[in-house]
Design an enzyme around this catalytic site. Structure first.
Site, PDB file in Angstrom:
ATOM      1  N   GLY A   1       5.182   2.938  20.424  1.00  0.00           N
ATOM      2  CA  GLY A   1       6.292   2.847  19.472  1.00  0.00           C
ATOM      3  C   GLY A   1       7.452   3.703  19.906  1.00  0.00           C
TER       4      GLY A   1
ATOM      5  N   THR B   1       6.168  10.943  20.468  1.00  0.00           N
ATOM      6  CA  THR B   1       5.730  10.215  19.276  1.00  0.00           C
ATOM      7  C   THR B   1       6.297  10.879  18.034  1.00  0.00           C
ATOM      8  OG1 THR B   1       3.887   9.653  17.830  1.00  0.00           O
ATOM      9  CG2 THR B   1       3.501  11.454  19.337  1.00  0.00           C
TER      10      THR B   1
ATOM     11  N   ASP C   1       4.910  10.629  15.368  1.00  0.00           N
ATOM     12  CA  ASP C   1       3.739  10.986  14.562  1.00  0.00           C
ATOM     13  C   ASP C   1       3.271  12.419  14.777  1.00  0.00           C
ATOM     14  OD1 ASP C   1       3.554   8.501  13.342  1.00  0.00           O
ATOM     15  OD2 ASP C   1       2.463   7.658  15.030  1.00  0.00           O
TER      16      ASP C   1
ATOM     17  N   MET D   1       6.039   7.071   7.124  1.00  0.00           N
ATOM     18  CA  MET D   1       5.111   6.633   8.174  1.00  0.00           C
ATOM     19  C   MET D   1       3.992   7.644   8.430  1.00  0.00           C
ATOM     20  SD  MET D   1       7.454   4.812  11.098  1.00  0.00           S
ATOM     21  CE  MET D   1       7.905   3.068  10.995  1.00  0.00           C
ATOM     22  N   GLY D   2       2.911   7.155   8.992  1.00  0.00           N
ATOM     23  CA  GLY D   2       1.760   7.991   9.337  1.00  0.00           C
ATOM     24  C   GLY D   2       0.479   7.406   8.783  1.00  0.00           C
TER      25      GLY D   2
ATOM     26  N   LEU E   1      13.609   2.995  10.178  1.00  0.00           N
ATOM     27  CA  LEU E   1      14.729   3.931  10.342  1.00  0.00           C
ATOM     28  C   LEU E   1      14.201   5.323  10.713  1.00  0.00           C
ATOM     29  CD1 LEU E   1      17.132   2.970   7.413  1.00  0.00           C
ATOM     30  CD2 LEU E   1      17.140   2.181   9.779  1.00  0.00           C
TER      31      LEU E   1
END
Lengths: 410, 410
Positions: free
Chosen positions: B13, B142, B144, B188-189, B301
């Site tokens: 990603g 990342t 993340d 996210m996550g 975003l």
């Protein structure tokens, strides 16, 4: 020169620059010798509940004014409240004017969109028939850009700049994999497509822009939509489509109503859902073509992303507030400040107080001649209209890594 | 000094700063005397299809490097492709190394997260057993922040800064009306809560921050969630909740699976839907309390908003790329660049090449001691950890009102 006391309120949906207009009203009124400057908390509705503040206790320094300009959403709080007709309920007008007289208000400013201008219209009318000397002035505000008579509205340019910016970023992100993908981006606008049209601003030498753009001004045809995607799939892997949340079918129904009405889909609690337009179309596309599709809602970030405002817009928002004060101090009433565009290149705009009766409750849509005949894109005329409104930036005041806002909200 | 040819790829990603690492690899390799610098198009998968370019044909000037750093998403394109084990399919390795030898590659760089580091691990292992002289280095990337051994990963700081910024804006927007409202923001996550935890950064002297924060590291209890909201409703009208998309129930199921699995909700086409976590909770809250609730997904975003990056992050991303080149040119292989934090205040970090075998395929989560015991907030330790990573900005290069990107994507 003393002008007596002033009151200002904000109403309707917030924008990134609505507080710049508040700053414009406050600073201009203060500089021009207003006595007290009051702020209604939660608009006219809050005022009726005696909720108002002395603004100079909250905006104390020039730094506060700069922070206020950069603070998104309505600093004074907002409301969605429509005054009744005076023939139906005169008491409410008597109450408002009594309260205004007790506060010795001479100038009343209301920052808002269509519904808020209805408030100015009604109050100025009642003021006239009741012999009040209070001046009532409207200051335009709406990301929707749908106010009549004015070239554009403060709030639109910044929303358009945010949409253009994130569309470029989304398009970069969307094209990263070597596989077919259809992204559908949903943009605000129930009846007017100004914001969705702004997605075209992303198109330039470093970005292809969206492939298709659908506005509510034109009827949406699902079959034609699928046919166009089918054609695009022959040429490219990654397709980007911008849709207005308010696109409608031939029968007048919103596309998003298809989910709940036609198929009686239920959410987990057994209630009919009113899903998003993009989500519906994305599911449709996946079913039709079997390829990956993603729905993206730009959501309230469109109206509150003060970290990315247009300098033209935020300056004009301030000017509109200031000009309203200047006009009111001259004795004007029952008017809203409008923008008249002189030239596009270089961009020049003037302001003017304009009869509120020709503005309130009227919705201005994107001219049909600015939408391509097949209803899937906007014309260069729209581009030329919108581009000047997104020019330049106003840097946020960054503190410890994040934009700083005025914090002592009433 | 000549170091032979170099190849670099991007995988997984995208982030807002992954191209800054690409710029770091390119510029450092060029400045240190690399011969040709190739770029794989769509990572190792594209390379296997002979898709690669001579990067110097695309990045020709220093301005291009500056634009590249500010361009979101993977400039070279990306892939999600896991190499098979060499025992299952040696042919693919033979093919890759033959292609690398034909291009006279001496240094191979791969910018990515967990899965991409698996590629570096496997290629460096095969290089070793097959006697190849090619050096293989990983460059971390990342949003993340879930890579092992490194203090943090490039990409996280900018995503955290974006989340902190828009949370402040959303909170301003959400509190504008004088009525009850519960906003649920989905971040996210799937398995690690680093990004959702970053919502706490919005808290400061000008913002109350979210009221509740739910990370996937702790089990989510629906009843406790409703009880806490019920308590909050006694104190305040506007409640803001940040939830990770990956929060799970006691039975190990994702909350968002409740929609499709437990109630067999169907979309308009009769397919089971996997709705959003925030949307589910928002519907739950409305049903329980009968008040207005809005679900907001921050969506992609979070990973592509290059108009609001952390200067610390984008600089570190560049440094990680540069250091990978420097280490490889020294003969290091089978390693990834990690960050070691020396001090928090003032923030200081060094980089170091680290054994890829201890990094690939391992997921680093938020330490449980950084999450409050009741699982509804994060501790000051998290705040102290994350705050330095969002410091300062890198201004976009604005052209005609919008951020400019490098446009000649291969």
């Amino acid at each position: 020169m003393k002008h007596g006391n002033v009151i200002v309120g904000q109403s309707g949906g917030p924008t990134s620059v609505i507080n710049s207009s508040l700053a414009g009203v406050f600073k201009t009124a203060r500089d021009r010798g207003a006595n007290k400057i009051y702020g209604m908390v939660n608009g006219i509705q809050g005022f009726l509940d005696k909720k108002y503040v002395d603004l100079s206790e909250h905006i104390q320094t020039d730094l506060h004014i700069e922070l206020l300009k950069r603070t998104p959403s309505s600093y004074l709080g907002s409301c969605r409240f429509k005054l009744p007709d005076v023939t139906d309920n005169e008491e409410i007008y008597i109450k408002i004017f009594k309260m205004l007289d007790e506060l010795e208000i001479k100038h009343f400013f209301y920052i808002g969109g269509n519904d808020s201008m209805d408030t100015i219209q009604k109050l100025s009318y009642y003021g006239k028939i009741s012999g009040s000397q209070i001046c009532f002035m409207g200051v335009p505000k709406t990301i929707d850009n749908d106010l009549a008579e004015t070239d554009h509205t403060p709030g639109y340019g910044s929303a358009a700049k945010f949409i253009g910016t994130v569309m470029k970023e989304i398009i970069q992100d969307a094209t990263v994999y070597d596989r077919e993908n259809i992204h559908i981006v949903e943009i605000m606008g129930r009846n007017a497509g100004w914001l969705t049209a702004a997605s075209v601003l992303s198109k330039g030498e470093d970005c292809g822009g969206p492939d298709l753009i659908y506005l509510p001004e034109k009827t949406f045809d699902t079959d034609d939509f699928l046919t166009r995607i089918s054609e695009l799939r022959k040429e490219k892997q990654s397709i980007i489509i911008a849709v207005s949340e308010g696109i409608k079918l031939k029968n007048g129904k919103y596309v998003c109503e298809l989910i709940s009405k036609q198929t009686q889909a239920k959410d987990c609690f057994g209630h009919a859902t009113l899903g998003g337009t993009a989500q519906f179309l994305s599911t449709l596309v996946t079913r039709e073509f079997g390829c990956k599709s993603k729905a993206i809602e730009l959501n309230i970030l469109q109206r509150c992303s003060s970290h990315m405002v247009s300098r033209v817009d935020i300056t004009e928002a301030f000017v509109a507030g200031g000009h309203a004060v200047e006009a009111s101090f001259r004795g004007e009433t029952g008017k809203m400040i409008i923008f008249n565009r002189i030239t596009n290149n270089p961009y020049q705009c003037t302001t003017e107080p304009f009869d509120i009766n020709k503005i309130a409750n009227i919705e201005k849509k994107v001219p049909l001649e600015w939408i391509t005949e097949n209803g899937t894109y906007v014309s260069p005329e729209f581009h030329a209209y919108a581009r000047p409104l997104i020019q330049a930036e106003l840097s946020p005041i960054m503190v410890d890594g994040l934009p700083s806002h005025l914090y002592n909200r009433p």
